[in-house]
Write a protein that holds these residues in place. Structure first.
Motif: not given
Length: 625
Positions: A63-64, A66-75, A47-54, A21-29
């Motif tokens: 969850x962590x 997702x908070x960064x994505x909500x605040x950073x357009x560059x990320x 998931x492999x690509x998102x993990x690679x970027x994380x 659900x945490x990953x799906x919440x990120x996709x919905x955002x």
């Protein structure tokens, strides 16, 4: 790129121990706030690509992050570029492109008239190499002039950065390695170390943003290239996208897929032209749900509509416009009452050949128009057709000749309709008379108009100069941006080289210190001369023997040093060492040391070899007794 998840339910619940659900919440955002719907991607690769970027950014949980994505357009931009791997190249997979060049394009052109438009869609175009490859093949097939007039290539992607690069149309020499030299010279213009696609043909390639999953498809496409995109789709999303692509194709349209993609589960809608090249053709008579919704009769019906055929026949018979329908073999199939009354026909003429009836050549020769409509599948409009029956006024018609095409794209007949434009023509005659009356007033205004035209030409000239200046400024800006990128790249390379040189210098200093310590630790006299008999190495042992410092000896001729070494006896040993790499000569000589005492000195001489070649001689000197 869109994808599927094939894992079992138990495997889908967690990703590396974190709730699904945490990953799906990120996709919905990403979908709701940024407009990019990745929910149809394969979960394993996504998931492999998102993990690679994380991991690159230093975050552990969804969850962590997702908070960064909500605040950073560059990320978000960095994540987007990681997910959408824009891998493309000119003429990627050459055998498949050869099939498109040798078979698909000739077939496409043979099915169309010499002036018919050609519509191509490059879906998921990335930085544009595939769209420009298609443009080159079509320009080669029809010629540049016809390409500018007939061809439109619509290239779409969801990555705005990739689209910006594609619109610029500038590529490095390495990017064009797969383009034959004659085509590169013909279709690209060199400048500032890069190659730009020809501007006159570039106008035929239109770039724009389109999400295959969410946006409406481009319609009436003759050739659709969608390579290495469908393989990322899950089953449901793939079906949806294929419906859109199938709808986008014109009858007998061709779809060009990537090497890893197949349409085996959609053979009812596509037939293979070449399975190895992944080229498929839209199956005759195939319709997706989307096409049925748009093209078929309405699905919602109110009441029983059986018995429509007599109603349709009655509507045709009593229609206000004279109309004749003939079959594909020129047989009269239908005549309405208006046509019977005006052209002297009757129901007895149904079943006769049209060429046997007077209406086939009066009031106009129809047979050539009918053959053209069946052959080219295009409607024809013949204007100003005059018809006068005995005892009646002249009637003017506009004749419409329309081919009747079935669901298999076959011409089954032709409809001929005669529209009465007598009233319109009378109005036209009145307008013409009024025009003559206005000619005198027009001549009076012509002088003023000429002055206005002169002013307009001056304004137009100024506008063109401004447009030219704007284009030059735009070009300069693009060149500066390119130069800035190249300088940045060069600066990064120089930093890398500088770091490597610094490390190499440290290594050399360490090696030099080690070698000096080694020579100092040897109590024998160690002497190395080059082939010109100049001293290269002079260690502490030599200084103790002869009283000459190394800075005085190195670089000086050995024979010119004020030492007690008897050169007459030593030179022959050195000469043999210059000739034979395996030679090792030894002798005992009487010499005068730095204190002026005679000492017995054992001298050993060997070749000094560097990189497999003799570069000098090595002498070891040891006092005896």
């Amino acid at each position: 790129m869109v994808g599927a998840r094939h894992e079992s339910d138990s495997g889908d619940r967690t990703f590396n121990g974190e709730p699904d659900e945490a990953f799906e919440a990120l996709l919905r955002f990403l979908r709701d706030s940024r407009g990019f719907d990745f929910t149809g991607y394969k979960r394993t690769s996504l998931v492999r690509r998102v993990r690679h970027r994380m991991d690159q950014a230093g975050y552990q949980t969804f969850e962590e992050y997702l908070d960064v994505l909500q605040a950073s357009a560059d990320e978000f931009s960095a994540l987007f570029n990681t997910i959408l791997i824009n891998v493309t190249a000119f003429f990627r997979d050459p055998p498949a492109w050869d099939f498109v060049r040798d078979h698909v394009i000739p077939t496409l052109l043979a099915d169309r008239g010499p002036n018919d438009p050609i519509r191509v869609w490059s879906a998921g175009c990335a930085s544009g190499e595939e769209a420009y490859s298609m443009a080159i093949l079509l320009a080669e097939a029809v010629g540049p002039e016809a390409f500018r007039r007939r061809v439109k290539i619509y290239a779409t992607d969801v990555d705005e950065n990739a689209l910006a690069a594609a619109r610029a149309g500038h590529y490095s020499e390495k990017s064009l390695e797969a383009v034959p030299k004659e085509l590169r010279d013909k279709y690209f213009e060199a400048g500032n170390g890069r190659f730009g696609f020809r501007k006159d043909l570039r106008r035929g390639v239109i770039f724009g943003r389109n999400d295959l999953v969410r946006d409406a498809p481009i319609s009436r496409v003759d050739l659709l290239s969608c390579r290495n995109t469908l393989m990322y789709l899950n089953a449901e999303t793939q079906r949806s996208v294929l419906d859109r692509l199938h709808f986008a194709l014109a009858p007998q349209g061709v779809i060009f897929l990537g090497h890893a993609e197949m349409l085996l589960s959609h053979t009812d809608r596509f037939t293979a032209m070449d399975m190895d090249s992944r080229v498929f053709r839209k199956a005759p008579g195939s319709h997706t749900n989307m096409e049925r919704h748009n093209l078929d009769r309405p699905q919602a019906r109110h009441g029983d509509l059986s018995g429509l055929d007599p109603l349709r026949d009655m509507a045709f018979r009593t229609g206000p416009i004279p109309q004749i329908v003939v079959t594909g073999d020129d047989t009269v199939a239908m005549i309405n009452e208006q046509a019977e009354r005006i052209f002297g026909l009757s129901l007895r003429d149904v079943g006769r050949l049209l060429r046997d009836l007077e209406v086939s050549y009066r009031p106009i020769e129809l047979r050539n128009y009918l053959e053209q409509a069946k052959a080219e599948r295009r409607s024809a409009i013949i204007q100003d057709v005059q018809w006068q029956r005995a005892g009646s006024a002249t009637t003017w018609y506009e004749v419409h000749v329309n081919p009747l095409i079935d669901t298999d794209n076959k011409a089954v007949g032709v409809s001929i309709a005669f529209f009465d434009v007598t009233t319109t023509r009378g109005l036209l005659d009145k307008v013409t008379e009024g025009s003559r009356q206005l000619e005198s007033a027009y001549e009076e205004l012509q002088s003023t108009n000429e002055e206005l035209e002169t002013t307009n030409e001056e304004l137009q000239s100024t506008i063109e100069e401004l447009e030219t200046t704007n284009e030059e400024l735009q070009s300069t800006n693009e060149e500066l941006e390119t130069m800035n990128e190249e300088l940045q790249s060069t600066n990064d390379e120089l930093h890398t080289i500088n770091d490597a040189l610094r490390e190499r210098g440290i290594e050399l200093d360490e090696a030099r210190t080690f070698l000096g310590s080694l020579l100092t630790s040897i109590h024998l006299g160690v002497l190395v001369v080059d082939r010109e008999m100049r001293v290269v190495v002079w260690n502490r042992g030599c200084e103790d023997l002869w009283g000459i410092r190394s800075d005085e000896a190195i670089g000086a001729p050995l024979g010119g040093l004020d030492s007690g070494l008897p050169m007459t006896e030593v030179k022959p040993l050195i000469g043999k060492a210059f000739v034979d790499a395996d030679a090792s000569e030894e002798t005992v000589v009487e010499a005068m040391n730095r204190r002026g005492r005679t000492v017995s000195l054992r001298v050993t001489c060997r070749s000094f070899v560097e990189n497999g070649a003799i570069s000098g001689a090595l002498l070891l000197m040891e006092a005896q007794g």
